[in-house]
Design a protein around this motif. Structure first.
Motif, mmCIF file in Angstrom:
data_model
loop_
_atom_site.group_PDB
_atom_site.id
_atom_site.type_symbol
_atom_site.label_atom_id
_atom_site.label_comp_id
_atom_site.label_asym_id
_atom_site.label_seq_id
_atom_site.Cartn_x
_atom_site.Cartn_y
_atom_site.Cartn_z
ATOM 1 N N ALA A 149 9.371 21.850 1.434
ATOM 2 C CA ALA A 149 8.196 22.035 1.806
ATOM 3 C C ALA A 149 8.176 22.079 3.390
ATOM 4 N N CYS A 150 10.097 21.139 3.534
ATOM 5 C CA CYS A 150 9.642 21.883 5.020
ATOM 6 C C CYS A 150 10.489 22.953 5.489
ATOM 7 N N ALA A 151 11.084 23.563 4.837
ATOM 8 C CA ALA A 151 12.067 24.720 4.588
ATOM 9 C C ALA A 151 10.842 25.602 4.618
ATOM 10 N N GLN A 152 9.655 25.770 4.240
ATOM 11 C CA GLN A 152 8.300 26.801 3.478
ATOM 12 C C GLN A 152 8.179 26.793 4.844
ATOM 13 N N GLU A 153 8.004 26.017 5.935
ATOM 14 C CA GLU A 153 7.657 26.120 6.830
ATOM 15 C C GLU A 153 8.778 26.019 8.408
ATOM 16 N N LEU A 154 9.837 27.227 8.186
ATOM 17 C CA LEU A 154 10.995 26.886 8.609
ATOM 18 C C LEU A 154 11.263 25.900 9.533
ATOM 19 N N SER A 184 7.675 13.890 11.447
ATOM 20 C CA SER A 184 6.498 13.366 13.029
ATOM 21 C C SER A 184 5.663 14.276 13.560
ATOM 22 N N GLU A 185 6.029 15.444 13.701
ATOM 23 C CA GLU A 185 4.598 16.148 13.916
ATOM 24 C C GLU A 185 3.811 16.567 13.479
ATOM 25 N N LYS A 186 4.082 16.907 11.940
ATOM 26 C CA LYS A 186 2.688 16.745 11.100
ATOM 27 C C LYS A 186 2.422 16.004 10.335
ATOM 28 N N SER A 187 2.778 14.604 10.640
ATOM 29 C CA SER A 187 2.195 13.358 10.071
ATOM 30 C C SER A 187 1.635 12.846 11.638
ATOM 31 N N GLY A 188 1.392 13.277 12.725
ATOM 32 C CA GLY A 188 1.463 12.477 14.088
ATOM 33 C C GLY A 188 1.872 11.335 14.473
ATOM 34 N N ARG A 189 2.290 10.285 13.480
ATOM 35 C CA ARG A 189 3.357 8.888 13.380
ATOM 36 C C ARG A 189 4.579 8.995 13.179
ATOM 37 N N THR A 190 5.540 8.003 13.457
ATOM 38 C CA THR A 190 6.911 8.463 13.752
ATOM 39 C C THR A 190 7.539 8.501 12.230
ATOM 40 N N GLN A 248 1.124 -1.435 0.293
ATOM 41 C CA GLN A 248 -0.126 -0.202 0.187
ATOM 42 C C GLN A 248 1.154 0.924 0.037
ATOM 43 N N GLU A 249 0.546 2.159 -0.747
ATOM 44 C CA GLU A 249 1.523 3.756 -0.842
ATOM 45 C C GLU A 249 0.460 4.533 0.050
ATOM 46 N N PHE A 250 1.234 5.752 0.298
ATOM 47 C CA PHE A 250 0.537 6.909 1.063
ATOM 48 C C PHE A 250 1.283 8.014 0.717
ATOM 49 N N SER A 251 0.663 9.065 1.396
ATOM 50 C CA SER A 251 1.710 10.220 1.912
ATOM 51 C C SER A 251 1.034 10.782 2.713
ATOM 52 N N ASP A 252 1.257 11.726 3.645
ATOM 53 C CA ASP A 252 1.042 12.632 4.907
ATOM 54 C C ASP A 252 0.586 13.433 4.783
ATOM 55 N N CYS A 253 1.458 14.488 3.740
ATOM 56 C CA CYS A 253 0.354 15.610 3.299
ATOM 57 C C CYS A 253 1.043 15.489 1.884
ATOM 58 N N ALA A 254 0.496 17.110 1.527
ATOM 59 C CA ALA A 254 0.756 17.357 0.069
ATOM 60 C C ALA A 254 2.487 17.744 0.318
ATOM 61 N N GLY A 255 3.386 17.090 -0.136
ATOM 62 C CA GLY A 255 4.499 17.675 -0.415
ATOM 63 C C GLY A 255 5.325 16.928 0.988
ATOM 64 N N CYS A 256 4.767 15.793 1.083
ATOM 65 C CA CYS A 256 5.710 14.858 2.105
ATOM 66 C C CYS A 256 5.872 13.432 1.181
ATOM 67 N N PRO A 257 7.122 12.758 1.516
ATOM 68 C CA PRO A 257 7.615 12.196 0.475
ATOM 69 C C PRO A 257 6.130 10.741 0.085
ATOM 70 N N LYS A 258 6.224 10.177 -1.073
ATOM 71 C CA LYS A 258 5.573 8.843 -0.956
ATOM 72 C C LYS A 258 5.725 7.298 0.250
ATOM 73 N N ILE A 269 14.238 11.429 -0.417
ATOM 74 C CA ILE A 269 14.204 12.328 0.076
ATOM 75 C C ILE A 269 14.205 13.285 -1.202
ATOM 76 N N THR A 270 13.946 14.362 -2.192
ATOM 77 C CA THR A 270 14.095 15.314 -3.164
ATOM 78 C C THR A 270 13.909 16.079 -2.566
ATOM 79 N N PHE A 271 14.866 17.240 -3.487
ATOM 80 C CA PHE A 271 14.708 18.412 -2.861
ATOM 81 C C PHE A 271 13.245 19.488 -2.640
ATOM 82 N N ASP A 272 12.291 19.237 -3.128
ATOM 83 C CA ASP A 272 11.016 19.537 -3.487
ATOM 84 C C ASP A 272 10.886 19.400 -2.489
ATOM 85 N N GLU A 273 10.802 18.014 -1.924
ATOM 86 C CA GLU A 273 9.849 17.820 -0.443
ATOM 87 C C GLU A 273 10.684 18.015 1.043
ATOM 88 N N TRP A 274 12.238 18.604 0.705
ATOM 89 C CA TRP A 274 13.479 18.730 1.310
ATOM 90 C C TRP A 274 12.136 20.896 1.806
#
Length: 269
Positions: free
Chosen positions: A87-92, A126-132, A31-41, A80-85
């Motif tokens: 997403a984290c940088a944009q939220e500081l 971890s904080e964004k998704s609620g999982r480890t 099964q595939e999932f992503s925890d947010c738009a910008g989070c890794p698959k 992990i890609t530059f795009d995914e990184w």
């Protein structure tokens, strides 16, 4: 370094804690999932056993030993890609995207980040998704890289041509730089670039052998924790360093155009 280790310890303790968001989830292998738009698959890996290491390989790969992983987990489909990184940088929560060495950002694997930088990214996920989220252990990484195979590479014992991005591996990137993630075929379990492209840091402290290594999938923490283990080889190195069993190390404060990472998400048992 401390942040990455903290998340490994948190991962161990988390089995004693109930997370409501996980309690409602049901997982199927593959099964595939992503925890947010910008989070890794992510892709779900089921429990199983495999032989880790290679008694005929380098001394660091010995002794080969049986490992049993009795839990499911989810691993990043890609590095992990530059795009995914970004997403984290944009939220500081992460530093600004580092130097891409002129190869491109977007879907290229993130490079030039330290072990501590990776800890920031893991904390954000971890904080964004609620999982480890954490780095995989060596055993979890090799289990997914082999994907049920016992050969040197998932496709066979010979590197062949254009199967991976490593020096003299026959691709247009080989020996010149990293490739966008997913540029080569996925392994049988659907993971890309486990061989070549960029080294991937894992959670284990370096030990130059497998004597007394864990056999339950957990990370080895009794070695040199100033030099975490790296797996998978890279575009710069020869094919033998991209084999499923090959392992080496890098200093925790190193940042390099050769090194990236992929993430693991823990799942409710």
């Amino acid at each position: 370094m401390l942040l990455v280790r903290r998340f490994f310890i948190f991962a161990v303790l988390s089995c004693l804690i109930t997370f409501p968001v996980l309690a409602q989830e049901q997982w199927e292998v593959g099964q595939e999932f992503s925890d947010c738009a910008g989070c890794p698959k992510m892709k779900v890996v089921g429990p199983g056993s495999f032989t880790m290491g290679d008694d005929h390989g380098y001394k660091y790969e010995r002794p080969a030993h049986r490992v049993t992983i009795d839990y499911a987990f989810a691993l990043g489909v890609y590095e992990i890609t530059f795009d995914e990184w970004e997403a984290c940088a944009q939220e500081l929560a992460c530093k600004e995207a580092p130097d891409d060495h002129g190869w491109g950002k977007g879907r290229y694997p993130i490079i030039n980040v330290t072990y501590e930088d990776i800890g920031d990214y893991l904390q954000w996920l971890s904080e964004k998704s609620g999982r480890t989220y954490r780095l995989p252990s060596e055993a979890e990484w090799e289990y997914a890289a082999r994907a049920g195979t016992t050969t040197q590479y998932w496709w066979g014992d010979e590197v062949g041509k254009n199967n991976a991005n490593c020096r003299k591996c026959g691709s247009k990137w080989s020996g010149f730089g990293s490739a966008p993630v997913g540029s080569f075929k996925a392994n049988p379990w659907g993971f890309y670039d486990m061989h070549g492209n960029a080294w991937e840091w894992v959670a284990d402290c370096w030990s130059p052998h497998y004597a007394l290594a864990p056999v339950d999938g957990s990370a080895r923490m009794d070695g040199n924790c100033k030099e975490p283990v790296t797996r998978g080889g890279s575009w710069y190195y020869f094919p033998k360093l991209s084999r499923s069993a090959y392992r080496y190390k890098n200093a925790e404060n190193v940042f390099s155009y050769n090194i990236s990472f992929r993430v693991l998400a823990e799942l409710k048992k």
